[in-house]
Design an enzyme around this catalytic site. Structure first.
Site, short mmCIF file in Angstrom:
data_model
loop_
_atom_site.label_atom_id
_atom_site.label_comp_id
_atom_site.label_asym_id
_atom_site.label_seq_id
_atom_site.Cartn_x
_atom_site.Cartn_y
_atom_site.Cartn_z
N TRP A 161 0.75 13.99 3.62
CA TRP A 161 0.20 13.27 4.76
C TRP A 161 1.25 12.82 5.76
CZ3 TRP A 161 -1.24 12.51 -0.33
CH2 TRP A 161 -2.55 12.91 -0.65
N HIS A 185 -9.39 1.76 -0.08
CA HIS A 185 -9.27 2.52 1.17
C HIS A 185 -10.63 2.38 1.86
CE1 HIS A 185 -5.79 4.25 -0.78
NE2 HIS A 185 -5.56 5.09 0.21
N GLU A 201 -11.16 4.57 6.74
CA GLU A 201 -9.99 5.25 7.33
C GLU A 201 -10.48 6.45 8.13
OE1 GLU A 201 -5.59 7.05 6.18
OE2 GLU A 201 -7.05 6.73 4.59
N HIS A 209 0.85 -1.20 0.00
CA HIS A 209 0.00 0.00 0.00
C HIS A 209 0.88 1.24 0.00
CE1 HIS A 209 -3.87 2.12 0.94
NE2 HIS A 209 -2.99 3.06 1.27
N HIS A 211 1.65 5.35 -2.18
CA HIS A 211 1.18 6.42 -3.07
C HIS A 211 2.40 7.04 -3.76
CE1 HIS A 211 -3.08 6.59 -1.74
NE2 HIS A 211 -2.56 6.06 -0.64
N GLN A 213 -9.27 9.41 -5.41
CA GLN A 213 -8.96 10.12 -4.17
C GLN A 213 -10.13 10.95 -3.64
OE1 GLN A 213 -5.61 10.91 -2.11
NE2 GLN A 213 -7.52 11.05 -1.00
N ASP A 255 2.53 3.27 2.87
CA ASP A 255 1.53 4.28 2.55
C ASP A 255 2.16 5.54 1.95
OD1 ASP A 255 -0.93 5.45 2.20
OD2 ASP A 255 -1.44 5.56 4.33
#
Length: 427
Positions: A315, A210, A213, A57, A59, A152, A309
């Site tokens: 983030w 996702h 979350e 997982h 990005h 997203q 992630d």
């Protein structure tokens, strides 16, 4: 004559070393002692040898974008999403590709040779999709990359979101993604799950969503995802990422949910670094950890894996794509430091993650492609404790990265001594 002979390797879970023979890029023998000659021989002297690390997982389109166009001052998930929405209009193919390739160099150096990366498909230009398809092709000799079509901003919440996701899949994106808890209502979230899984079923694709979350215990999209997975016969092909609301759910409800997930063949992905940072932001004290119920999921028979992630993006401002750092954080936050749990933690960044990606021919086994990592550690607990140097990273039987043995030299009262922080250091 073998191409390569690796001697005195400790494999995960083993108590005695083995020799590993490699020929034409594949493992051809794994035995306590192998007699024979090789063009190249490497004695790893009892170091731990693992399969390559797998990040299930990530990005990649956002990696290393920290500070562009601004920093996340609150540290929250929602401010991160807002910053990414501000960045998207100014994205350039050159910048995305440069960052992605730089990050993948870090990945290789850390022994992370398989990555599932989500790519935002709510940008009408699909710029990042095109770039990461190029990167996947250019780097395939060294890293296995799976792309997830990730809406997203919500596939239903985004104007033309369905069409954009389908266009991304038509371009060659591998996996169907989603974010039901970010749709406008719970019912819209459920509607998005049903539509997305129907697309995956019709195209024969994997799913990675996702899911929940959030700290809201009433965010229960995992229940609908589980139902649709079983209804469509997608067991083993669907992963639910994050699942942080499960941390706050009623225990009775969870006791009913876990066996349903196991029965459906849902796989779960926990992201310890990011979720220990992002969750519990509305709490005063006591403050929730916000990680999903990993030990309980494992006990129920659900395959659980760890993802990194993010690395230096809106983030998460830290990281180097070291999957042992992920497992180290998981060991702490999930209270998984029992002696037997070290093996499971390493599995969650190797074989269990490979299971999420449905990788073929993965692992240190005769006949498989000879991909592996030599760590400056003697066992799994030491690897988790030290997050040690990757002395050698092998791909198809060839060294593609190496790091010198790491140790410090002390100068005490004129006496020199070496320290590597391993239990066997002379004292």
């Amino acid at each position: 004559m073998f191409d390569y002979l690796v001697r005195n390797a400790m494999l995960p879970g083993s108590t005695s070393p083995v020799d590993i023979a490699i020929d034409e890029g594949r493992f051809v023998a794994i035995e306590s002692v192998i007699t024979g000659d090789a063009h190249n021989e490497l004695d790893v002297q009892g170091c731990l040898v693992t399969p390559p690390f797998v990040d299930c997982h990530f990005h990649l389109d956002a990696a290393l974008s920290l500070g562009v166009p601004r920093y996340n001052q609150s540290g929250t998930l929602l401010e991160g999403i807002q910053i990414w929405s501000e960045l998207k209009p100014d994205l350039t193919a050159e910048a995305v590709k440069e960052r992605a390739l730089k990050l993948l160099q870090w990945s290789i150096a850390k022994g992370t040779l398989a990555i599932r990366t989500h790519v935002d498909v709510t940008d009408p230009s699909l710029l990042a999709v095109d770039v990461l398809l190029e990167v996947r092709e250019e780097m395939k000799e060294w890293v296995d990359i799976q792309l997830v079509a990730f809406p997203q901003d919500g596939v239903l919440r985004t104007e033309g979101g369905k069409d954009l996701l389908l266009r991304a899949l038509d371009k060659g994106v591998d996996v169907v993604g989603g974010i039901p808890h970010f749709e406008r209502t719970m019912s819209k979230g459920s509607e998005s799950i049903s539509w997305l899984l129907s697309i995956a079923e019709s195209r024969g694709l994997l799913v990675d969503m996702h899911c929940d979350e959030t700290d809201d215990p009433m965010s229960r999209h995992i229940e609908h995802l589980t139902f649709e997975t079983e209804r469509l016969g997608l067991g083993g092909r669907v992963a639910a990422s994050h699942l942080t609301s499960m941390h706050s759910m009623d225990n009775y409800y969870v006791s009913k949910l876990l066996p349903l997930m196991a029965e459906a063949g849902i796989q779960a992905i926990c992201n310890p670094l990011i979720n220990i940072h992002l969750q519990g932001r509305h709490d005063n004290y006591p403050k929730r950890r916000g990680l999903t119920r990993v030990p309980e999921l494992l006990e129920a028979g659900v395959n659980v894996a760890f993802g990194h992630d993010c690395v230096m993006d809106p983030w998460y401002p830290m990281g180097s794509h070291d999957m042992l750092e992920v497992a180290h954080m998981g060991a702490h936050c999930l209270q998984m430091m029992g002696a037997s749990q070290a093996h499971t933690l390493v599995e969650m960044v190797t074989s269990r993650s490979a299971g999420v990606l449905n990788l073929d021919g993965y692992g240190i086994s005769v006949g498989n492609q000879a991909d592996f990592v030599v760590l400056q550690a003697v066992n799994e607990m030491e690897a988790l404790r030290l997050k040690p140097a990757r002395l050698f990273v092998f791909r198809k039987g060839q060294i593609i990265a190496s790091t010198p043995h790491v140790e410090s030299t002390l100068h005490l009262d004129g006496v020199r001594s070496k320290v590597s922080f391993q239990q066997g250091d002379p004292g």
